[in-house]
Design an enzyme around this catalytic site. Structure first.
Site, PDB file in Angstrom:
ATOM      1  CG  HIS A  18     -11.264  -5.492   8.193  1.00  0.00           C
ATOM      2  ND1 HIS A  18     -10.309  -6.092   8.956  1.00  0.00           N
ATOM      3  CD2 HIS A  18     -11.028  -5.894   6.916  1.00  0.00           C
ATOM      4  CE1 HIS A  18      -9.528  -6.839   8.183  1.00  0.00           C
ATOM      5  NE2 HIS A  18      -9.940  -6.735   6.941  1.00  0.00           N
ATOM      6  CD  GLU A  30      -1.568  -2.413   1.562  1.00  0.00           C
ATOM      7  OE1 GLU A  30      -0.434  -2.534   2.086  1.00  0.00           O
ATOM      8  OE2 GLU A  30      -2.310  -3.387   1.334  1.00  0.00           O
TER       9      GLU A  30
END
Ligand SMILES: Cc1ncc(C[n+]2csc(CCOP(=O)(O)OP(=O)(O)O)c2C)c(N)n1
Ligand SMILES: [Mg+2]
Lengths: 321, 323
Positions: free
Chosen positions: A128, A58
């Site tokens: 999450h 990322e």
């Protein structure tokens, strides 16, 4: 016009902008097969040069997008999890956001970061389920949280066309919405909208919570006339639009799926009270300070702002003053 | 591009050397605030690498970045004006020493976050090539950066997608005060090997050697090869940062410093020239830097009302912080 789902609105925005502008490219994990069901069909239509499936790197692919933008691209970066934004906060803030000023205006960094499924996904627990839009508003990165399919389309289009970095939060709580969309058009950044007019109190609701606010306003219709204001863009915020609303109603409640301390609700209230003399103290309904979403569904729900809390906050504000 | 030009290499090395010495004087005089990370001793690397690049090729530099910016062709006068925070500077006084950039000559900026620039350069080279430009890039970083995950991720992306980026590690033996041996498990070249990237070590004190290794790598990359790594072994002659001129930190034994300084890239490159030619170059560099100092100090200071100019390329204006 057929009913358009929120996800398909995002897909349409990507496809339309990629068709319109060769410089638009999409990067992300598992996007070639559209694992998040957003980049659906793009690989076939635009090929692997413009739809680049990335390794799980990322930090590198976020800065790769910055570099590509410096060289003329308009990259869209998809993140699988909202919490990945913490991982790339450095790359977005220290580089993408700072480059134009630090270079004295030599460059632009038109990158769009899309998070399909921000906030609680029910059952995905602590790592999450974050909704860190206030962080980006704090550092001054353009931040949008579309509440409807039409806005998902229109704000993503505007984000891609914007010459600065833009983070697009697509709340999990809104992804399954469908709507009759009569007019697919760009929605200007920095412009809020009154979703329901009212006279007694202005409720500012962010993202999927717009729909909760509308439901509560409907429930309270017999007792009070509730105006629902959807800011759509959190940074830059439509202060004039909100001040206009609160100047009429004299009361303010904010419902925000971020943590309380230094959250966007606090900023909204502070700015409004700087500009408007309210008839009653303003209130906010948020996640608790420092919230980490627990796993069990009842706990997950308990930490998110709920309709009951919003109803209570509105009633208190109406009673006060 | 492969044949080296001793005159050009010497000129660049000498220019950077004297630029840094002038800049240190300006730090002492209070004209450059915040200090600098002097590139003294490492000039041969930027000179050698950039001599093998074309004007369209892209580079990124580091916190110790003046040499990279100058070697790629930025105007020393505007560079110095930038260090002095003047509107006539490369970045209009908005960047300073650690962010000096000149997009016009392919310098996408010095970058003050260790290890961060590699991925940015990789993306930029990729995009330019996608648009049909036959360019390559070089990204400079120190030995400290080889332990930064984001740089290793960039190695992987560049190698995986065969993006022609030369990763130039300036191994000066220390990250601030931390010696390489105390920080690097395995080797620097081994990092490249892990991603299937060719790696070469070179004497960073010799600009011609650096040029030769770089030119060969650049030729392979232009012929369709993927990224490569060059580890240039060098020594920093001066402080990590000019703050060390006030606060002496005890981490390099004096014998080591003396030994390191004995191999001076200015002398190594200068010895290849006729002394008369060398003297001419020196005089020309001096004249250029005299003019640069004059230009820098004559430049207007920015108006505080413009402090947030350029914050947004889109033209967005931010709320101010007052009342
Ligand atoms: C990510 C990051 N960590 C720490 C620092 C603080 N810092 C600035 S320079 C430096 C040392 C860098 O060493 P190296 O990469 O070997 O380059 P050198 O200074 O030797 O040229 C450090 C730790 C930083 N700027 N960025
Ligand atoms: Mg070092």
């Amino acid at each position: 016009m057929p009913r358009l789902s929120y996800r398909r609105a995002l897909t349409r925005a990507l496809a339309d902008e990629m068709t319109r502008d060769e410089s638009v490219v999409v990067l992300g994990e598992d996007i070639r097969v559209a694992a998040a069901n957003v980049t659906t069909g793009l690989l076939k239509k635009f090929g692997p040069e413009r739809v680049r499936d990335t390794p799980l790197s990322e930090q590198a692919f976020t800065s790769f997008a910055t570099g590509a933008a410096l060289a003329g691209a308009r990259p869209v970066v998809e993140f699988q999890i909202p919490s990945l934004l913490f991982l790339v906060f450095e790359q977005i803030v220290n580089h993408a956001h700072k480059f134009p000023l630090m270079t004295g205006g030599q460059c632009a960094v038109p990158v769009t970061y899309v998070v399909p499924g921000s906030g609680s996904r029910t059952g995905w627990a602590g790592q999450h389920s974050d909704h860190p839009y206030a962080l980006f508003a704090h550092v001054g990165v353009t931040t949008v949280v579309p509440a409807t399919p039409a806005d998902a389309y229109g704000l993503l289009v505007s984000a891609i066309r914007c010459d600065d970095p833009v983070v697009v939060f697509a709340p999990a709580g809104a992804l399954d919405l469908r709507a009759d969309v009569t007019d697919l058009a760009a929605v200007p950044l920095g412009r809020g909208i009154v979703r329901r007019p009212g006279a007694d109190v202005t409720v500012v609701a962010v993202g999927h919570l717009v729909h909760d606010a509308l439901a509560v306003a409907e429930e309270l219709a017999g007792q009070a006339s509730v105006e629902v204001f959807d800011p759509r863009t959190l940074y830059p915020f439509d202060w004039d639009g909100l001040v206009e609303s609160v100047s009429r109603t004299g009361r303010l409640v904010v419902v925000d799926d971020g943590n309380r301390s230094c959250g966007i609700a606090g900023e909204i209230i502070a700015t409004v009270v700087e500009r408007v003399r309210l008839a009653a103290p303003p209130r906010r309904v948020t996640r608790p300070d420092g919230a980490v979403l627990p796993f069990a569904p009842a706990l997950d729900r308990a930490v998110q702002p709920g309709r009951d809390q919003l109803t209570a906050a509105i009633q208190l504000t109406l009673k006060d003053g | 591009m492969t044949g080296s030009d001793p005159l050009r290499l010497y000129r660049t090395v000498r220019l950077i050397r004297r630029f840094e010495e002038r800049a240190i004087e300006l730090v002492r005089a209070g004209e450059i605030v915040g200090g600098i990370h002097p590139y003294l001793g490492q000039e041969g690397i930027a000179a050698g690498v950039c001599a093998a690049l074309s004007a369209e090729d892209l580079v990124t530099g580091t916190h110790r970045g003046h040499g990279h910016v100058l070697a790629k062709g930025a105007d020393p006068a505007r560079m110095l004006a930038e260090l002095c925070g003047r509107v006539t500077g490369l970045n209009r006084g908005r960047g300073g020493s650690m962010h000096a950039a000149d997009f016009g000559v392919g310098v996408l900026g010095a970058n003050a976050i260790v290890g961060a620039a590699g991925a940015i350069l990789t993306g930029a080279v990729w995009e330019r090539r996608r648009r049909g430009a036959d360019i390559v890039g070089a990204t400079f970083f120190g030995d400290g950066a080889v332990n930064e995950g984001m740089l290793l991720e960039a190695f992987n992306l560049a190698a995986l997608w065969r993006i022609p980026v030369l990763f130039v590690c300036e191994n000066n033996g220390y990250a601030t005060t931390m010696p390489v041996d105390g920080a690097v498990a395995g080797t620097i070249a081994g990092r490249a090997a892990a991603f299937g990237m060719p790696a070469a070590a070179v004497d960073g004190q010799d600009p011609e050697a650096v040029h030769e290794v770089t030119a060969a790598a650049v030729a392979r990359m232009r012929a369709g090869g993927g990224p490569e790594l060059v580890e240039a072994r060098t020594y920093r002659f001066d402080a990590h940062h000019t703050f060390e001129h006030q606060v002496r930190l005890d981490y390099r034994p004096p014998e080591e410093v003396a030994e390191g300084r004995s191999r001076d890239p200015v002398d190594i490159a200068g010895a290849r020239l006729d002394p008369a030619v060398r003297a001419e170059v020196d005089a020309a560099v001096e004249a250029e830097l005299d003019a640069a100092v004059e230009f820098a100090l004559a430049g207007p200071h920015p108006d505080p009302a413009t402090a947030l100019d350029h914050l947004y390329a889109s033209g967005l204006t931010a709320r101010t912080g007052g009342g």
